[in-house]
Every structure is written in structure tokens, then in C-alpha cells.
Design an enzyme around this catalytic site. Structure first.
Site, mmCIF file in Angstrom:
data_model
loop_
_atom_site.group_PDB
_atom_site.id
_atom_site.type_symbol
_atom_site.label_atom_id
_atom_site.label_comp_id
_atom_site.label_asym_id
_atom_site.label_seq_id
_atom_site.Cartn_x
_atom_site.Cartn_y
_atom_site.Cartn_z
ATOM 1 N N SER A 1 53.216 37.748 51.149
ATOM 2 C CA SER A 1 52.895 38.689 50.068
ATOM 3 C C SER A 1 51.463 39.188 50.242
ATOM 4 O O SER A 1 50.607 38.482 50.779
ATOM 5 C CB SER A 1 53.048 38.010 48.699
ATOM 6 O OG SER A 1 52.070 37.005 48.535
ATOM 7 N N ASP B 1 46.105 34.330 38.873
ATOM 8 C CA ASP B 1 46.036 35.633 38.216
ATOM 9 C C ASP B 1 46.480 35.590 36.761
ATOM 10 O O ASP B 1 45.942 36.312 35.915
ATOM 11 C CB ASP B 1 46.857 36.662 38.979
ATOM 12 C CG ASP B 1 46.142 37.169 40.215
ATOM 13 O OD1 ASP B 1 44.917 36.994 40.294
ATOM 14 O OD2 ASP B 1 46.800 37.734 41.106
ATOM 15 N N ARG C 1 40.968 41.574 38.733
ATOM 16 C CA ARG C 1 41.808 41.260 37.587
ATOM 17 C C ARG C 1 41.170 41.580 36.237
ATOM 18 O O ARG C 1 41.855 42.095 35.342
ATOM 19 C CB ARG C 1 42.262 39.797 37.631
ATOM 20 C CG ARG C 1 43.129 39.438 38.842
ATOM 21 C CD ARG C 1 44.114 40.528 39.169
ATOM 22 N NE ARG C 1 45.080 40.142 40.183
ATOM 23 C CZ ARG C 1 45.579 40.978 41.071
ATOM 24 N NH1 ARG C 1 45.180 42.240 41.092
ATOM 25 N NH2 ARG C 1 46.482 40.573 41.954
ATOM 26 N N ASP D 1 59.366 43.461 41.782
ATOM 27 C CA ASP D 1 59.122 42.466 40.735
ATOM 28 C C ASP D 1 58.771 43.109 39.401
ATOM 29 O O ASP D 1 59.337 42.756 38.361
ATOM 30 C CB ASP D 1 58.015 41.503 41.162
ATOM 31 C CG ASP D 1 58.468 40.554 42.259
ATOM 32 O OD1 ASP D 1 59.612 40.700 42.733
ATOM 33 O OD2 ASP D 1 57.684 39.670 42.644
#
Length: 408
Positions: free
Chosen positions: A180, A126, A97, A17
Site C-alpha cells: 500500500s 492515522d 494528517r 476502500d
């Protein structure tokens, strides 16, 4: 659109990605791209990310080991608050994050970049966390979120784009990924695909860091954790750095199947999401910290912390680590930890982590006060009579009013 962006710093994992994003940024914005890959203890080899970035002709490649900063400056402050989102989730992804986004902004300043970019989708939390952090640290910086701009809305289109631009695709990426995974030193987070139906139990192969509790050792293991000012500093008498300590607790907790969580949570963006989390070391640490606080915090301080914890946890989950209210709460929490020091013994056994002993030089626990024998401390049982009478006064008044109103 492309004219005002000359250089972008991309949060780059080296996976399919973000490799597509890297190419897409160069093609769409005609800009220079700087890649940033953070080692937060995800357990993956990061040098392939460097080689892949070099293959794309990237000149400025940042690969940084942030494990110690992650634990000392983000995980530990959060654990001083005993933070849990919706009473269960230890915020493993949420707390990572703001650190990644902070470094994106810092690298943008170092390299003279106009913008930062991330690979978060338009459905997740996110994107909010990355961008709110950027807003707080540099309100002038631009943020590019490809998933909200491009038309590559399916796995098929992503693969077609990759093949068209000769982006290497791992064989297992050509099929449908079963789920994922996001990982760091604090936890693993698995979601999507085989986990999308909350009525179905998660398959065994989803779990990566923890032994199946049913297959864990048949004998318990005791681990002693030392604390200073609310932070863990040692395991079984050995002083360790923050990252090394969490890694050790991961090893011990994972061995005994501690820290598994299957949760349907409420995302900040408005939908419910099912995630499977593994936080072995964090779960042991959470219980140990509560254990040392139980003998070192005054009742009023402890209860106030419990009252503000859900708000504090929600701020982290929603991306407001860098906000005035989180910093205000942190100051209060940190003040409470001044005498949170000592040792806690946790018993690990088949998925459970239970505090079984705790000691502190600053303990507020008094055997003289609680003993059923004659204590040395003066405690007159008769004092309880007046205490109860005063606390019961309003109840008597309330009951008398109700009785009169009913005409009884």
C-alpha cells in the site's frame, strides 16, 4: 446508531476502500455524505474522485488544492525543528494528517454535518492522528471509523461488498495488492504485503520517486538553497513558493537517488511496523537547514533545539500537532530562527546530500577566532588554562573521593 447522525464529511480518495466506506455510511447510518478530497501533491488526478462521488449521488463534493498550505503551515514549521522520528523518519505521513483532519472539521461546520469519517484502519497511527485533531478543534464533533465498526475484515469481504453494491473495482484491485502507498508532496510511504518481512530487502519496484542510487548520474550536482527566518525561499537563486520549492527539490533529489529509507518503526498503537519511505526534497532541505543553522545559531540554542527535537517529533508522529505542548515547543523553535538566513550549497551524488558550503549575513562564525594564524581578534591562549582548571575541579574532587574510598 443511525438516528443521531444526519450528515457526515468523509475523507474520500475515490479508491476502492473509501468508495466502500461511502456506500457503507449511507447504508448503515441512513445519512447524507459529503466528500472531501485533498490535493497534497500526491501526484494523482483527482477529478476521477469527483466523478465517482457524483456516481454515488453525492451533492456536496469538496476537492481542494492544499499544497501551499501543507508546505508553508505544516512542513516548514516542522523542518524548523529538524524533526525526525526515531532519528530517521521525516514524518511525511504524520504531518499531512492534521491538515486533512482540520479541513474535515471545517467542512463539517460549513455544511452543518454532525460527524466526520476516515478510512484509517484500527491497527495504524492515522486513526489516532485524525481523531486527536478533531478532538482538539471541535470536542463535540463525532468521528466514525468504519474499520473499527464493520465486519469487512478481509480483502475478499471488501470485494464481495463492492460487487454486491455495484461499486466499480479496478482490475488490479481484484488481486492482492503488492503493497500500500500513501503519498504527498513531502514523501511516499509504502508498507504491507511484500514489505511485511523485515528480513527481506524491498523490491526495486517499490520505489517511485527516486532513482536507484547505483544508477544515478555519475557526476554530482550542486544545489544552492536560500533561507529566511528558517524557511527555504529559493533554489539556485530563483525564489519559489513553498510548494514549488519542495517540488523542485524533489526533482533534484529524486534524480540523484536521495531520500530513501527502509525503517522498522514503533507505532503509537503499540506494534512495530516496517515502512519504505522516499523523501528526496525533504532530505535535501533537512541537511540544508542544519547547514545554515550551523553558522547562525548560538551553541546553547542549537543544543537545546537538539534536545527537544525528539519530543517534538514524537508529538507529531503520535497525532498531537494541535496540542498545547507542541505549540509551546513551536514558539521556542520559531524564536530560534530569527537570524537563520543565508545560502547553503548541497552536493547531490548517488543517494547522498552533503552540505559543502554555507554563508549568512548573520553568521556567528569567525575566521579570526578559529585561524591557526595570528588572528585579529584578541584570544589569549593562556585563558584556556583557568577554564580547564575550573572545569576539572569537580573531576579532581570526584577522583580523590574514589581513591580514598578504595583505600588507595
Amino acid at each position: 446508531m443511525a438516528n443521531d447522525i444526519k450528515k457526515v464529511v468523509l475523507a474520500y480518495s475515490g479508491g476502492l476502500d473509501t468508495s466502500i466506506i461511502l456506500k457503507w455510511l449511507k447504508e448503515t447510518y441512513q445519512c447524507e455524505v459529503v466528500t472531501f478530497t485533498a490535493d497534497l501533491g500526491q501526484g494523482e488526478e483527482l477529478e476521477p474522485a469527483r466523478k465517482k462521488a457524483e456516481m454515488f449521488g453525492i451533492k456536496d463534493i469538496y476537492i481542494e488544492d492544499l499544497r501551499e498550505e501543507f508546505v508553508s503551515d505544516f512542513v516548514f514549521p516542522m523542518f524548523r525543528a529538524n524533526a525526525m522520528y526515531e532519528g530517521l523518519y521525516l514524518l511525511g505521513t504524520s504531518i499531512a494528517r492534521p491538515l486533512i483532519a482540520k479541513r474535515l472539521v471545517e467542512i463539517a461546520h460549513e455544511t452543518g454535518a454532525d460527524a466526520i469519517s476516515h478510512g484509517a484502519t484500527g491497527k495504524g497511527n492515522d486513526q489516532v492522528r485524525f481523531e486527536l485533531t478533531a478532538n482538539a478543534l471541535d470536542p463535540s464533533i463525532k468521528v466514525i471509523a468504519p474499520w473499527r465498526e464493520w465486519d469487512l475484515r478481509s480483502r475478499t469481504k471488501l470485494l464481495e461488498y463492492a460487487e454486491r453494491h455495484q461499486i466499480p473495482i479496478a482490475k488490479d484491485k481484484r488481486g492482492e495488492a503488492p503493497f500500500s502507498v500513501d503519498a504527498n508532496l513531502l514523501h511516499t510511504s509504502s508498507e504491507g504485503r511484500v514489505l511485511e518481512d523485515p528480513a527481506m530487502e524491498a523490491p526495486d519496484y517499490v520505489f517511485q520517486r527516486t532513482t536507484d542510487p547505483e544508477k544515478a548520474p555519475d557526476s554530482p550536482e550542486y544545489v544552492k538553497i536560500g533561507f529566511e527566518k528558517g524557511d527555504a525561499v529559493s533554489v539556485n537563486g530563483v525564489r519559489l513558493s513553498p510548494a514549488a520549492l519542495l517540488e523542485k527539490l524533489n526533482e533534484l533529489g529524486g534524480k540523484h537517488g536521495v531520500g530513501r529509507l527502509d525503517l522498522v518503526e514503533n507505532r503509537f498503537v503499540g506494534m512495530k511496523s516496517r515502512g519504505v519511505y522516499e523523501t528526496p526534497g525533504g532530505t535535501v532541505l533537512w541537511h540544508a537547514h542544519r547547514g545554515i543553522e550551523s553558522i547562525t545559531l548560538d551553541r546553547g540554542a542549537a543544543h537545546l533545539k537538539d534536545e527537544i527535537m525528539p519530543k517534538y517529533a514524537e508529538l507529531i508522529y503520535n497525532g498531537f500537532w494541535y496540542s498545547p505542548e507542541r505549540e509551546m515547543l513551536q514558539a521556542l523553535i520559531d524564536k530560534s530562527q530569527e537570524f537563520v538566513a543565508g545560502e547553503v550549497t548541497v552536493k547531490l551524488y548517488k543517494g547522498s546530500a552533503n552540505v559543502v558550503a554555507r554563508t549568512s549575513p548573520y553568521s556567528l562564525y569567525s575566521e579570526d577566532l578559529v585561524t591557526f594564524e595570528e588572528g585579529a581578534v584578541a584570544y589569549d591562549h593562556k585563558d584556556a588554562e583557568g577554564f580547564i582548571r575550573l572545569n576539572g575541579l569537580r573531576l579532581k574532587t570526584w577522583a580523590a573521593r574514589n581513591k580514598k574510598a578504595r583505600g588507595v
